[in-house]
Design a protein around this motif. Sequence first.
Motif, short mmCIF file in Angstrom:
data_model
loop_
_atom_site.label_atom_id
_atom_site.label_comp_id
_atom_site.label_asym_id
_atom_site.label_seq_id
_atom_site.Cartn_x
_atom_site.Cartn_y
_atom_site.Cartn_z
N ARG A 1 -26.27 -23.17 -25.73
CA ARG A 1 -25.77 -23.58 -24.41
C ARG A 1 -25.14 -24.98 -24.47
O ARG A 1 -24.12 -25.24 -23.84
N LYS B 1 -21.43 -22.53 -12.28
CA LYS B 1 -21.82 -21.52 -13.29
C LYS B 1 -20.76 -21.42 -14.38
O LYS B 1 -19.58 -21.65 -14.15
N LYS C 1 -29.45 -18.37 -19.33
CA LYS C 1 -30.73 -18.90 -19.82
C LYS C 1 -31.30 -18.11 -20.99
O LYS C 1 -32.29 -18.53 -21.60
N GLY D 1 -22.28 -29.36 -14.09
CA GLY D 1 -23.71 -29.27 -13.75
C GLY D 1 -24.60 -30.12 -14.64
O GLY D 1 -25.82 -29.93 -14.68
N SER E 1 -24.54 -21.28 -18.58
CA SER E 1 -25.66 -21.12 -17.63
C SER E 1 -26.63 -20.00 -18.04
O SER E 1 -27.69 -19.87 -17.45
N ASP F 1 -31.59 -27.19 -15.70
CA ASP F 1 -31.59 -26.05 -14.79
C ASP F 1 -32.32 -26.31 -13.48
O ASP F 1 -32.26 -25.51 -12.57
#
Length: 739
Positions: A58, A45, A51, A101, A49, A349
Amino acid sequence: MQDSISPSSVLHRFMNLLVALILLTGLPLARAQEWTRHQPEPAPKGPWSDKSLSPDKRADLLIQQMTLEEKISLVHGDVGEQSAKKSLGGAGYIPGVPRLGIPDLQMSDGRSGVANIGRTGRYATALPSALANAASWDLQASYDFGALLGKEIRDLGFNVSLGGTANIIREPRNGRNFECLGEDPLLIGKMLGSELKGTQDQGVIGNINRYAVNDQETGRQIMNVIIDKRAMQETDLLAFEIAIKESSVGTVMCAYNHLNGTFTCEDPYLLTDVLKKSWNYQGWVMSDWGATHSTVPSARAGFDQEMPDGKFYGDGLKAAVEKGDVPVARLNDMVHRILRTEIALGIFDQAPVLRPVNPFTGAEVAQRSAELGMVLLKNANGQLPLNASTIKSVAIIGEHADAGVLSGSGSDQVTPAEGNAVPGNPYGWHPSAPLKVIRARLPKAQVTFDGGGDIARAAKVAAAAEVAIVFVHQHTGEGFDVRNLSLPHNQDNLIAAVAAANPHCIVVLENGGPVTMPWADKVSAILEAWYPGIRGSEAIANIVFGDVNPSGKLPVTFPKALEDTPHPTLAGLKYVPENELHYVHKEFPPFDANYDEGLKVGYKWYEAESKTPLFPFGFGLSYTTFAYSSITATPGKGLTVTFQIANTGERSGAEIAQVYALLPASAGEPFERLIGWEKVPLTRGESKIVTVSVDPQYLSIFNVEKNSWELISGDYKISVGGSSQSTPLSTTVHIANSN
Ligand code: BGC
């Protein structure tokens, strides 16, 4: 009434279904277990992250965290040993950045299904070819086609679908015509836009390839396409523009060829001025496989990602950034485009979940698509449909018609289920055998078969039956063009002999693009089935026996002879050794492909040159008939065209009603262009008022001096009908450009 099913029988049924699915999909469990080891750790995170932030924001937050090495690793493919272990065996692989990520990119080809997946032992649905899909002129069907492709891409663990070319069919010999969607930019753009939207709605990144004017295979790596700007904008580029705008596709693949002297992957006009600035494209540009030729010129031109490896965008790009030859801002822009696309399309995601492909759903979509795209080209004396309850004998003639249906080869080759239906054959045959399917439809009739190798014997078999159906094929594929438009393997003579032996001769074509038909006058019926996919024969039988009323229309002109086409001699052909088919050679001396037919692509050429084609663009018969009346054309923002259409025959059916425009003389285009269409389903006796709204761009020309589209003021002739050469309605409307 309720079924009494015990819990154990439910479990039993479930287990059976599971086993059936695993067997049918050929998903080896070991491979599945291995795959699960590749599942990314839960994403770390960070501020990126959130949303609720936009994908652009982002992406920028992620870029702030990234090292130079990490950024470089995202802008080229990786074919190293480590990556090979993690790759799912698709066309390309790019490792992500686990500490942030950022997911791995697993890319798979597929214009007509997840391609070449068989090498991993798994199953994917073989849809009909892209050209067959285009022949439906059905936007919903094209969406469904793309959605099935996207779903299977995702189920198989990939997240980038290399599917969908907007290259126009301008060269009828092009080996990749079966991957294209026809010869008209509006038809291609709309149909492909709908397909790509369907794909991306499944949570995978789509791709449009091969940008641009990559319209033949001969010498594709070294050929220089020469085409003037206006022609390029109004033909190939317009097809790309419409498809990109309709779908917001995430990636564009630049092509192998030079365009007006510059490699497409390092062309600032194509990549920056047109794609990114004029069309406001937000995704990224990847190269075709091996189509990157430089570091600094490519980066400066607006090129973002080298595939499948990092010859120029690995260490070379890193050094160029460190030296300042490529600004950090340009590298950040490449990475931004990749990350914002991953975020916008949901692959950032949500890690992919491997699921077995459902072959039953796939087969249904494939069959429907095949049925909607088949084109009935001739039907003398109502030869079709055949009446299955009264017919006593049928002769099925044709090479491999007892085994399967043909497909196109190359990077779009979907592996035939359970291996090639014609073992050892160099081409991919899907196991949907015309003979078997037709026998099943006619349990009481005598159905005979002859492979057609011995023409006299085949004619004898045909003569003994009430009706003869001849299945003929033309194999095409990536890496070569066909030498001429004749059916190979002496099939023209086979058809002529069968037609002479039996007055009820029906020809079914399985081919990649236009072919000539010297026997067309002699046969009763001709059905264009293209490469029809895993349920091809079921679809053919449904049309032949009348369960489905054909509604497909040709997305490409079929000429009478090669001599009638703009380039009777293929560019670069003189370098191709006799008897050699695979001629993508880099060793040829560079040569020009001069597309001096310019705007006159496809049907426009035939009209402008007063040449009558064998079958015109937009043509296709139905088992019913349609009557057109009452046209009005009203200018506004663009144009609104209204007309009435009635089903005047005996059956329900659907008409693809086409709207064409002839621009004012000052436009300099003395030939009609398609400006819209509507697919109109009508029951017997029904009539409907149809309204087609036309975007002003589709009426405009590209003004090179102003570098923009321009709507010319003047009188426009608007025509409506069932093909480019049959437009019973027409009217003239004055359009004034208020700008
Ligand atoms: C083809 C592309 C394909 C790529 C990856 C190239 O040879 O031109 O269409 O996506 O290979 O397989």
